[in-house]
Write an enzyme that holds these catalytic residues in place. Structure first.
Site, PDB file in Angstrom:
ATOM      1  CD  GLU A 108      -2.986  -1.070   1.949  1.00 27.64           C
ATOM      2  OE1 GLU A 108      -3.155  -0.433   2.903  1.00 27.64           O
ATOM      3  OE2 GLU A 108      -4.200  -1.683   1.598  1.00 27.64           O
ATOM      4  CD  GLU A 122      -4.456  -7.628   4.021  1.00 29.46           C
ATOM      5  OE1 GLU A 122      -5.432  -7.117   4.011  1.00 29.46           O
ATOM      6  OE2 GLU A 122      -3.410  -7.454   4.510  1.00 29.46           O
TER       7      GLU A 122
END
Length: 399
Positions: free
Chosen positions: A200, A314
């Protein structure tokens, strides 16, 4: 999915899906969430848009629940001095493509992890999957995992990770790169599937520099230039070690925040796709996850000249909340029953479709509940003490 407390000490955030929220948490205790539209989105209610919501944390003055913390001795061994002699649990099925994993105590500056604990984790996780994904390399976790695989003699490989930080001048990247170099020199690359540079990073860079939700805008491209320099260096560094194979280099980001230039610089991409934070009902969660991933991430990768392989980094469903205000995402609640629905509707179907995914996550992490509250500490298949939750693992064998 939550941040790291030492934001200004030069250490990277803890390895989770939403370091971005750490910055918001430091500014206020209000909930904060991002929703990105997916093609032609339909708004079902105010604040309930279909998209990828990176995270939604709420605080509560009184927290009434927290996950149990780790304990040893869950796994029995026929020979106490031989970790490979562990006794398998018939309730566990080798049905997951991969698992997202961070050894307990792998956050700076404490670094309270241990080889014994990681060995026990690997004994359990090897009964569920042959693949792990790590987020970072601090606290010697790369070497601990590779040593645990060696001692348990299980069929397990791992994507190592570097959690680099946009604001530290490259210090976290260099520190973790060098730690991985040491691990590879010791253990080789036979059980290493690749190295993921950045988790991220673009999302964090946009938030820190007022770039909004435009990963391919001017701000996003500026962040991409920093990240690509690390990716290029990682490729050169690991490629120069004389390993038995060339390690693929990848990047992970939130599902709607991939920068095209970054994806063109890597061999694979890993996308965080969470139906809970997109306010999707449990009955639609598995289908929404598959559709979002295919329509956004896989389609994007296939449009690029290098066509990087894409994985879901995820996905999952929480089973509880530290406070009553966060027990629901709107249409559905955090519960073991709903986790069961997600497992039953996602895991075997994803296996059949050939989707590479890393289930989030192996066990509950008590520090997340303490730091952020809400559902953050309750995403595991196992409780924090490494006992299986009240669920039935799907039975669809996968290599």
């Amino acid at each position: 999915m939550s941040g790291y407390t030492n934001m200004d000490d030069g250490a990277p955030p803890a390895y989770s899906s939403s370091h971005w929220l750490e910055q918001q948490e430091s500014k206020s205790r209000k909930s904060k969430w991002i929703v990105i539209g997916v093609l032609s989105v339909v708004l079902f209610a105010v604040g309930a848009a279909i998209g990828v919501t990176v995270s939604k944390l709420h605080s509560s003055a009184s927290s009434h629940k927290s996950p149990s913390s780790g304990s040893a001795g869950v796994v029995s061994q026929k020979n106490s001095s031989d970790p490979s002699s562990f006794v398998k649990d018939p309730n566990l099925k080798h049905s997951f493509y991969g698992l997202a994993y961070t050894p307990e105590g792998s956050q700076l500056p404490e670094c309270g992890n241990s080889l014994d604990a990681v060995i026990e984790d690997v004994q359990l996780m090897s009964q569920l999957t042959s693949r792990l994904r790590l987020y970072g390399a601090d606290c010697n976790q790369s070497a601990l995992v590779l040593e645990a695989i060696k001692q348990t003699k299980v069929n397990m490989s791992v994507y190592l990770g570097i959690y680099n930080v946009p604001t530290d001048g490259g210090a976290a990247y260099v520190r973790q790169r060098d730690t991985i170099v040491d691990a590879l020199k010791t253990y080789g690359a036979d059980n290493v599937l690749g190295v993921t540079v950045g988790n991220e990073f673009i999302l964090d860079f946009l938030e820190a520099n007022g770039g909004g939700d435009l990963p391919n805008g001017d701000v996003g491209n500026a962040g991409a230039a920093l990240l690509i320099s690390n990716i290029t260096d990682a490729r050169q560094t690991f490629g120069g070690l004389g390993l038995s194979k060339t390690l693929p280099i990848g990047n992970a980001d939130a599902g709607s925040f991939f920068n095209n230039e970054v994806l063109e610089a890597v061999d694979y991409g890993m996308s965080n796709v969470h139906p809970w934070f997109a306010n999707v009902s449990i009955n639609d969660a598995a289908g929404w996850t598959a559709d979002f991933f295919q329509e956004n991430n896989v389609a994007l990768a296939n449009s690029l000249t290098n066509k990087p392989q894409m994985f879901i980094a995820e996905t999952g469903w929480p089973t509880d909340s530290s406070d009553a205000g966060n027990e629901s995402n709107g249409p559905s609640t955090a519960s073991a029953a709903n986790l069961q629905i997600f497992l039953d509707t996602f895991v075997c179907q994803a296996n059949q479709n050939g989707t590479g995914y890393f289930y989030f996550e192996y066990f509950d992490e008590a520090w997340k509940a303490a730091q952020f509250g809400g559902v953050e500490g309750f995403w595991g298949l196992f409780n924090g003490n490494k006992t299986l939750k009240a669920i039935t693992i799907p039975d669809c064998e996968i290599d």
